[in-house]
Design a protein around this motif. Structure first.
Motif, PDB file in Angstrom:
ATOM      1  N   GLY A 106      31.120  27.355  46.812  1.00 41.87           N
ATOM      2  CA  GLY A 106      31.193  28.613  47.428  1.00 41.87           C
ATOM      3  C   GLY A 106      32.393  28.761  48.518  1.00 41.87           C
ATOM      4  N   ALA A 107      33.216  27.758  48.555  1.00 36.88           N
ATOM      5  CA  ALA A 107      34.515  27.661  49.662  1.00 36.88           C
ATOM      6  C   ALA A 107      35.278  29.035  49.235  1.00 36.88           C
ATOM      7  CB  ALA A 107      35.113  26.466  49.757  1.00 36.88           C
ATOM      8  N   GLY A 108      35.434  29.201  47.766  1.00 34.60           N
ATOM      9  CA  GLY A 108      36.396  29.994  47.433  1.00 34.60           C
ATOM     10  C   GLY A 108      37.347  29.573  46.358  1.00 34.60           C
ATOM     11  N   LYS A 109      37.231  28.557  45.715  1.00 29.57           N
ATOM     12  CA  LYS A 109      38.096  27.983  44.892  1.00 29.57           C
ATOM     13  C   LYS A 109      38.487  28.860  43.890  1.00 29.57           C
ATOM     14  CE  LYS A 109      35.261  24.621  44.267  1.00 29.57           C
ATOM     15  NZ  LYS A 109      34.144  24.893  45.315  1.00 29.57           N
ATOM     16  N   THR A 110      37.454  29.304  42.967  1.00 27.02           N
ATOM     17  CA  THR A 110      37.705  30.029  41.785  1.00 27.02           C
ATOM     18  C   THR A 110      38.654  31.309  42.177  1.00 27.02           C
ATOM     19  OG1 THR A 110      35.738  29.102  40.932  1.00 27.02           O
ATOM     20  CG2 THR A 110      36.720  30.930  39.868  1.00 27.02           C
ATOM     21  N   THR A 111      38.193  31.978  43.192  1.00 28.22           N
ATOM     22  CA  THR A 111      38.752  33.456  43.403  1.00 28.22           C
ATOM     23  C   THR A 111      40.135  32.860  44.075  1.00 28.22           C
ATOM     24  OG1 THR A 111      36.657  33.633  44.504  1.00 28.22           O
ATOM     25  CG2 THR A 111      38.404  35.151  45.076  1.00 28.22           C
ATOM     26  N   ARG A 136      28.636  24.332  36.507  1.00 26.54           N
ATOM     27  CA  ARG A 136      28.001  25.524  37.372  1.00 26.54           C
ATOM     28  C   ARG A 136      28.072  26.731  36.006  1.00 26.54           C
ATOM     29  NH1 ARG A 136      28.865  30.471  39.777  1.00 26.54           N
ATOM     30  NH2 ARG A 136      31.154  30.082  40.341  1.00 26.54           N
ATOM     31  N   GLN A 142      33.827  33.302  34.871  1.00 26.50           N
ATOM     32  CA  GLN A 142      34.173  33.821  36.439  1.00 26.50           C
ATOM     33  C   GLN A 142      35.959  33.591  36.064  1.00 26.50           C
ATOM     34  OE1 GLN A 142      33.163  31.692  39.689  1.00 26.50           O
ATOM     35  NE2 GLN A 142      33.862  33.136  41.340  1.00 26.50           N
ATOM     36  N   LYS A 255      38.330  33.226  53.715  1.00 29.00           N
ATOM     37  CA  LYS A 255      37.479  34.118  54.383  1.00 29.00           C
ATOM     38  C   LYS A 255      37.602  34.329  55.929  1.00 29.00           C
ATOM     39  CE  LYS A 255      34.033  32.627  51.104  1.00 29.00           C
ATOM     40  NZ  LYS A 255      32.763  32.189  50.650  1.00 29.00           N
ATOM     41  N   ASP A 257      38.750  36.639  57.201  1.00 30.35           N
ATOM     42  CA  ASP A 257      38.264  38.247  57.350  1.00 30.35           C
ATOM     43  C   ASP A 257      36.890  38.079  57.804  1.00 30.35           C
ATOM     44  OD1 ASP A 257      37.919  37.028  54.715  1.00 30.35           O
ATOM     45  OD2 ASP A 257      37.004  39.288  54.394  1.00 30.35           O
ATOM     46  N   GLY A 280      42.909  33.254  52.869  1.00 34.38           N
ATOM     47  CA  GLY A 280      42.222  34.264  52.240  1.00 34.38           C
ATOM     48  C   GLY A 280      41.839  35.127  53.116  1.00 34.38           C
ATOM     49  N   GLY A 282      40.004  38.354  52.278  1.00 34.05           N
ATOM     50  CA  GLY A 282      39.301  39.298  51.500  1.00 34.05           C
ATOM     51  C   GLY A 282      39.018  38.838  50.326  1.00 34.05           C
ATOM     52  N   GLU A 283      38.202  39.718  49.520  1.00 35.51           N
ATOM     53  CA  GLU A 283      37.877  39.343  48.232  1.00 35.51           C
ATOM     54  C   GLU A 283      38.687  39.791  47.157  1.00 35.51           C
ATOM     55  OE1 GLU A 283      33.248  38.840  47.587  1.00 35.51           O
ATOM     56  OE2 GLU A 283      33.567  40.549  48.637  1.00 35.51           O
TER      57      GLU A 283
HETATM   58  N1  LIG Z   1      35.520  37.929  52.350  1.00 32.81           N
HETATM   59  C1  LIG Z   1      36.115  36.923  51.641  1.00 32.81           C
HETATM   60  N2  LIG Z   1      35.527  36.341  50.468  1.00 32.81           N
HETATM   61  C2  LIG Z   1      35.739  35.720  49.869  1.00 32.81           C
HETATM   62  C3  LIG Z   1      37.237  35.008  49.906  1.00 32.81           C
HETATM   63  N3  LIG Z   1      37.460  34.191  49.029  1.00 32.81           N
HETATM   64  C4  LIG Z   1      36.298  34.047  48.366  1.00 32.81           C
HETATM   65  N4  LIG Z   1      35.481  34.945  48.823  1.00 32.81           N
HETATM   66  C5  LIG Z   1      34.175  35.087  48.146  1.00 32.81           C
HETATM   67  O1  LIG Z   1      33.313  33.920  48.166  1.00 32.81           O
HETATM   68  C6  LIG Z   1      32.476  33.812  47.108  1.00 32.81           C
HETATM   69  C7  LIG Z   1      32.761  32.499  46.502  1.00 32.81           C
HETATM   70  O2  LIG Z   1      33.859  32.391  45.899  1.00 32.81           O
HETATM   71  P1  LIG Z   1      34.001  31.451  44.528  1.00 32.81           P
HETATM   72  O3  LIG Z   1      35.747  31.451  44.565  1.00 32.81           O
HETATM   73  O4  LIG Z   1      33.341  31.760  43.609  1.00 32.81           O
HETATM   74  O5  LIG Z   1      34.023  30.052  45.490  1.00 32.81           O
HETATM   75  P2  LIG Z   1      33.897  28.501  44.694  1.00 32.81           P
HETATM   76  O6  LIG Z   1      34.444  27.545  45.583  1.00 32.81           O
HETATM   77  O7  LIG Z   1      34.648  28.820  43.542  1.00 32.81           O
HETATM   78  O8  LIG Z   1      32.424  28.564  44.374  1.00 32.81           O
HETATM   79  P3  LIG Z   1      31.801  27.177  43.484  1.00 32.81           P
HETATM   80  O9  LIG Z   1      32.316  27.000  42.119  1.00 32.81           O
HETATM   81  O10 LIG Z   1      30.316  27.703  43.352  1.00 32.81           O
HETATM   82  O11 LIG Z   1      32.012  25.848  44.461  1.00 32.81           O
HETATM   83  C8  LIG Z   1      32.856  35.059  46.193  1.00 32.81           C
HETATM   84  O12 LIG Z   1      31.965  36.397  46.549  1.00 32.81           O
HETATM   85  C9  LIG Z   1      34.175  35.360  46.683  1.00 32.81           C
HETATM   86  O13 LIG Z   1      34.478  36.693  46.425  1.00 32.81           O
HETATM   87  C10 LIG Z   1      38.068  35.638  51.289  1.00 32.81           C
HETATM   88  O14 LIG Z   1      39.155  35.110  51.817  1.00 32.81           O
HETATM   89  N5  LIG Z   1      37.326  36.327  52.105  1.00 32.81           N
END
Ligand SMILES: Nc1nc2c(ncn2[C@@H]2O[C@H](COP(=O)(O)OP(=O)(O)OP(=O)(O)O)[C@@H](O)[C@H]2O)c(=O)[nH]1
Ligand SMILES: [Mg+2]
Length: 304
Positions: A106-111, A136, A142, A255, A257, A280, A282-283
């Protein structure tokens, strides 16, 4: 909104606490120094940095006869800036370049992969994404959504496949298409799990090996840790474990923000002596910025 404004907006929560002491009364007295140190600690810079910064500023205030808190604001920004490491070059600007995104769940890797793919494809680069999160549910879908939005191909295998094989595939594709930039998403994992860290080390190793054999010459591979700024001081442990297992090349802090803990960026960069490549805020697809220590520190302490 301009870049600096949106950065300031993103760091609002981190800054509010500092603003209170800078505006309150405005006199530099014993209470001010105590509150400054406490606020820096609460912003997650860590006790040691907070103390060093406070001591240095206190000494400077005495030497230069600075009497108001406002005069110290700029000095604080400059002092904080010194903790950051400047990268030799930007791994997303270098061509060709392969970047693996690692980090806890959930750190935000995929985003972040999606945001960078969009930005770099828009800038005219030939980008390819690899989906090495075969663990996952819905991870591939995604990434597909992000790839489609960016107009960038996503190389994938079925869920449950060996993630290292996907890396091999994506480099085959990059080799064939002369890609400029390869972005590889990996599955989130706990830094405290030796087994998962070993799996990741293998993914990185296979990627490096295949990248070396590219037809046009070896492609540099970089491992970047994505950290959610809201994890605060735990981000330091994550960074240390991932760095020990993989030898990280840099950090992306997400995150910013939504947290008052922006100071963690400084603590991690300073402890591991690693550059921060992006932040990052925002989303949305545009909510990713190049990291600039000068702007970041000024935004953090609230300089207009
Ligand atoms: N507010 C905010 N939300 C973010 C940011 N980057 C990512 N998110 C949110 O964080 C949540 C998790 O983001 P993912 O990109 O799925 O994280 P991940 O690291 O790929 O998660 P896993 O694959 O489950 O390990 C999502 O709801 C994104 O929209 C950011 O910079 N700011
Ligand atoms: Mg993911």
């Amino acid at each position: 909104m301009g870049l600096f404004d949106s950065l300031k907006h993103g760091l609002e929560r981190s800054r509010e606490a500092l603003n209170e002491i800078f505006y309150f009364g405005g006199e530099v007295d014993e209470d001010f120094w105590e509150e400054l140190e406490d606020t820096l600690v609460m912003g997650d810079m860590g006790g040691e940095i907070a103390m060093r910064v406070t001591d240095d500023l206190r000494e400077m205030a005495a030497r230069k006869n600075l009497r108001t808190a406002d005069q110290l604001r700029a000095a604080l920004a400059e002092r904080l800036e010194e903790f950051f490491v400047a990268p030799e070059s930007d791994i997303f600007d270098d061509t060709p370049s392969c970047v693996l995104f690692v980090g806890i769940n959930g750190a935000g890797k995929t985003t972040t992969v999606g945001k960078i793919a969009s930005a770099e494809a828009t800038a005219g680069k030939n980008v390819v994404i690899g989906s090495a999160d075969t663990f996952r549910a819905a991870a591939i879908e995604q990434l597909d959504v992000w790839g489609e939005r960016a107009g960038v191909p996503v190389i994938k295998r079925d869920r449950g496949s060996d993630p290292a094989s996907v890396c091999y595939d994506v480099l085959d594709e990059a080799d064939k298409c002369n890609s400029d930039l390869v972005l590889i998403d990996t599955a989130g994992r706990l830094h405290s799990s030796p087994e998962l860290m070993r799996e990741l080390a293998k993914v990185v190793k296979v990627t490096r090996k295949r990248a070396e054999a590219c037809t046009a010459g070896p492609m540099p591979v970089h491992a970047v840790l994505v950290i959610d700024a809201a994890t605060g001081q735990n981000g330091l442990n994550q960074a240390k474990e991932f760095n020990d297992a993989l030898g990280l090349d840099g950090i992306i802090m997400t995150k910013l923000d939504g947290t008052a803990k922006g100071g963690i960026a400084l603590a991690v960069a300073n402890q591991l002596k690693l550059p921060i490549y992006r932040i990052g805020v925002g989303e949305q697809v545009d909510d990713l910025q190049r990291f600039n220590a000068h702007d970041f520190c000024r935004a953090l302490v609230g300089i207009e």
